[in-house]
Enzyme design. Sequence first.
Site, PDB file in Angstrom:
ATOM      1  N   HIS A 311      38.674 -14.205 153.931  1.00 30.95           N
ATOM      2  CA  HIS A 311      39.449 -13.373 153.001  1.00 30.95           C
ATOM      3  C   HIS A 311      40.039 -14.268 151.920  1.00 30.95           C
ATOM      4  CE1 HIS A 311      42.394 -10.431 151.570  1.00 30.95           C
ATOM      5  NE2 HIS A 311      41.660  -9.537 152.192  1.00 30.95           N
ATOM      6  N   ASP A 369      37.423  -5.455 158.159  1.00 31.40           N
ATOM      7  CA  ASP A 369      36.096  -4.838 158.251  1.00 31.40           C
ATOM      8  C   ASP A 369      35.349  -5.213 159.516  1.00 31.40           C
ATOM      9  OD1 ASP A 369      36.255  -5.520 154.873  1.00 31.40           O
ATOM     10  OD2 ASP A 369      36.101  -3.494 155.687  1.00 31.40           O
TER      11      ASP A 369
HETATM   12  C1  SDX Z   1      38.005  -6.772 151.811  1.00 32.64           C
HETATM   13  O1  SDX Z   1      40.957  -8.698 148.401  1.00 32.64           O
HETATM   14  C2  SDX Z   1      41.259  -7.864 149.344  1.00 32.64           C
HETATM   15  O2  SDX Z   1      42.400  -7.656 149.644  1.00 32.64           O
HETATM   16  C3  SDX Z   1      40.044  -7.179 149.960  1.00 32.64           C
HETATM   17  C4  SDX Z   1      40.340  -6.284 151.135  1.00 32.64           C
HETATM   18  C5  SDX Z   1      41.174  -5.102 150.736  1.00 32.64           C
HETATM   19  O3  SDX Z   1      41.800  -4.507 151.631  1.00 32.64           O
HETATM   20  O4  SDX Z   1      41.080  -4.682 149.548  1.00 32.64           O
HETATM   21  O5  SDX Z   1      41.029  -7.009 152.147  1.00 32.64           O
HETATM   22  C6  SDX Z   1      39.063  -5.738 151.732  1.00 32.64           C
HETATM   23  O6  SDX Z   1      37.244  -6.878 150.899  1.00 32.64           O
HETATM   24  C7  SDX Z   1      37.973  -7.710 152.994  1.00 32.64           C
HETATM   25  C8  SDX Z   1      36.874  -8.826 152.834  1.00 32.64           C
HETATM   26  C9  SDX Z   1      35.548  -8.181 153.249  1.00 32.64           C
HETATM   27  N1  SDX Z   1      34.414  -9.072 152.922  1.00 32.64           N
HETATM   28  C10 SDX Z   1      33.693  -9.668 153.867  1.00 32.64           C
HETATM   29  O7  SDX Z   1      33.982  -9.630 155.084  1.00 32.64           O
HETATM   30  C11 SDX Z   1      32.463 -10.393 153.360  1.00 32.64           C
HETATM   31  C12 SDX Z   1      32.389 -11.801 153.965  1.00 32.64           C
HETATM   32  N2  SDX Z   1      33.516 -12.608 153.451  1.00 32.64           N
HETATM   33  C13 SDX Z   1      33.212 -13.438 152.291  1.00 32.64           C
HETATM   34  O8  SDX Z   1      32.296 -12.917 151.377  1.00 32.64           O
HETATM   35  C14 SDX Z   1      34.473 -14.088 151.712  1.00 32.64           C
HETATM   36  O9  SDX Z   1      35.234 -14.547 152.753  1.00 32.64           O
HETATM   37  C15 SDX Z   1      35.361 -13.267 150.793  1.00 32.64           C
HETATM   38  C16 SDX Z   1      34.611 -12.661 149.660  1.00 32.64           C
HETATM   39  C17 SDX Z   1      36.037 -12.184 151.570  1.00 32.64           C
HETATM   40  C18 SDX Z   1      36.445 -14.207 150.227  1.00 32.64           C
HETATM   41  O10 SDX Z   1      35.793 -15.096 149.436  1.00 32.64           O
HETATM   42  P1  SDX Z   1      36.594 -16.230 148.594  1.00 32.64           P
HETATM   43  O11 SDX Z   1      38.052 -16.058 148.683  1.00 32.64           O
HETATM   44  O12 SDX Z   1      35.999 -16.278 147.237  1.00 32.64           O
HETATM   45  O13 SDX Z   1      36.307 -17.529 149.426  1.00 32.64           O
HETATM   46  P2  SDX Z   1      35.037 -18.360 149.250  1.00 32.64           P
HETATM   47  O14 SDX Z   1      33.846 -17.465 149.105  1.00 32.64           O
HETATM   48  O15 SDX Z   1      35.279 -19.377 148.205  1.00 32.64           O
HETATM   49  O16 SDX Z   1      34.937 -19.068 150.694  1.00 32.64           O
HETATM   50  C19 SDX Z   1      35.642 -20.254 150.950  1.00 32.64           C
HETATM   51  C20 SDX Z   1      34.678 -21.069 151.812  1.00 32.64           C
HETATM   52  C21 SDX Z   1      33.291 -21.228 151.173  1.00 32.64           C
HETATM   53  O17 SDX Z   1      32.754 -22.450 151.612  1.00 32.64           O
HETATM   54  P3  SDX Z   1      32.848 -23.721 150.600  1.00 32.64           P
HETATM   55  O18 SDX Z   1      32.153 -23.300 149.323  1.00 32.64           O
HETATM   56  O19 SDX Z   1      34.334 -23.998 150.417  1.00 32.64           O
HETATM   57  O20 SDX Z   1      32.120 -24.824 151.349  1.00 32.64           O
HETATM   58  O21 SDX Z   1      34.442 -20.386 153.054  1.00 32.64           O
HETATM   59  C22 SDX Z   1      33.056 -20.004 153.160  1.00 32.64           C
HETATM   60  C23 SDX Z   1      32.466 -20.104 151.774  1.00 32.64           C
HETATM   61  O22 SDX Z   1      31.097 -20.443 151.843  1.00 32.64           O
HETATM   62  N3  SDX Z   1      33.050 -18.628 153.643  1.00 32.64           N
HETATM   63  C24 SDX Z   1      32.253 -18.171 154.601  1.00 32.64           C
HETATM   64  C25 SDX Z   1      32.623 -16.823 154.772  1.00 32.64           C
HETATM   65  N4  SDX Z   1      33.609 -16.514 153.914  1.00 32.64           N
HETATM   66  C26 SDX Z   1      33.865 -17.639 153.205  1.00 32.64           C
HETATM   67  N5  SDX Z   1      31.282 -18.755 155.340  1.00 32.64           N
HETATM   68  C27 SDX Z   1      30.658 -17.948 156.251  1.00 32.64           C
HETATM   69  N6  SDX Z   1      30.962 -16.650 156.471  1.00 32.64           N
HETATM   70  C28 SDX Z   1      31.941 -16.064 155.761  1.00 32.64           C
HETATM   71  N7  SDX Z   1      32.258 -14.771 155.987  1.00 32.64           N
END
Ligand code: SDX
Length: 434
Positions: A311, A369
């Site tokens: 998140h 989720d």
């Molecule tokens: C919702 O914003 C809100 O409040 C949203 C929400 C709401 O109520 O409105 O809470 C609802 O959208 C919840 C989130 C649902 N999405 C998912 O579950 C999809 C999977 N999660 C990711 O896509 C990700 O964690 C995000 C999009 C939720 C957050 O992404 P960020 O903040 O841009 O973080 P990031 O992508 O930069 O990740 C940081 C690191 C990265 O690695 P590095 O580049 O630093 O090496 O963590 C890794 C990412 O690759 N990473 C993951 C991961 N999520 C982040 N690696 C594996 N699996 C994951 N799920």
Amino acid sequence: MKSVLNQKDTATLQVNGKTAEFPIFGATHGPDVVDIRSLYKQTGAFTFDPGFTSTASCESKITYIDGDEGVLLYRGYPIDQLAESSNFIEVAYLLLNGELPSKEDKAKFDRSITMHTMVHEQLKHFYNGFRRDAHPMAIMVGVVGALSAFYHDSTDINDPVQRLVASHRMIAKMPTIAAMAYKYSTGQAFVFPRNDLDYTSNFMRMCFAVQAEEYEVNPVLSSALDKIFILHMDHEQNASTSTVRLAGSSGANPFACIAAGIASLWGPAHGGANEAALNMLEEIGSVDRIPEFIKRAKDKNDPFRLMGFGHRVYKNYDPRAKVMRAACHEVLDALDVKDEPLLKVAMELERIALEDPYFVEKRLYPNIDFYSGITLRALGFPTDMFTVLFALARTVGWIAQWSEMIEDPNQKIGRPRQIYTGAPERNYVPINQR
Ligand code: SDX
């Protein structure tokens, strides 16, 4: 909204050989903000913050998240208390008005929402334009966007009475429109709302009743779904809420703004994650295949991510996921679905991920989720309806945030700037000289 930005200090910045000073405003909870509205005027430079990781787009009194502590407050009340002790209509009133209602105010608000649950009969023709296998979120974007063609008498955003009517219409009609999208996909006839049912029971009946026989809502299940709706109602300035605010900042009507929010929520990185998380659990299929997927999630060359994990704000366990997990067990117990294989996969995946250094170091925890998909499927909803239910609940937050934006004295049309790194200015070259 009454703005209460109190300066507590001053920030000094050296940019391009210039010294600039900016007021620092203190928050009730959470980070202070540096007011950089005069940055460009003082220094000729912009800030750069793709994804707005360190940027406050507005002042708000609605929701507060402490991502490190795993705290979520709606108008100051902890989400777990509201989920356990309140209900949809009362929390909707709280988000819209800022205070919990008296008995009289709650009854009046409930009655107003109930009296707006029906939709114009001609709205039904929009559904016939879609293929039966259309994704329900595509239908929601289309039908909600069309509402402004039916309710001209509540699209003047400068009239507080029209804003109130549009807000109640939107909140009241979303369940009806969502249930119609589901019924359309099944080929069954639409079911009218009933005024003697509570908001969530009404929605369940519109989805699962058929004209051939009466449908008795299971109170344990409707109570669980009501709790799930509360968890999804608002969440600060997430992608879809920011979309609604930006669309609304141009003066667009509320129905068009909510349609824009639905479109943004659909994305798998956002509200589409509940559908994607269940699809992922089904793809994993069994506990022994979990290591293969954990490996893929850590592989930088593999776009696969663990859906339902991570998140932007929560760097601790999403407090909603805790309540969601309990609701999941509650529903499965009520339905006597003891050996749901996907629950076993989900719980083992959660256990492994929470111990794995990659997820621990990156502070990736289950989010709302992760468990919602299993619960919603057990309640009888198909996977492609999961994000529709998220949109149904989030409409309350979108409307509350949209109203706050309209009333904010500091609000102006949203128009971000950029850093341009394209080609320097150059003259056109005729094709026979290239
Ligand atoms: C919702 O914003 C809100 O409040 C949203 C929400 C709401 O109520 O409105 O809470 C609802 O959208 C919840 C989130 C649902 N999405 C998912 O579950 C999809 C999977 N999660 C990711 O896509 C990700 O964690 C995000 C999009 C939720 C957050 O992404 P960020 O903040 O841009 O973080 P990031 O992508 O930069 O990740 C940081 C690191 C990265 O690695 P590095 O580049 O630093 O090496 O963590 C890794 C990412 O690759 N990473 C993951 C991961 N999520 C982040 N690696 C594996 N699996 C994951 N799920």
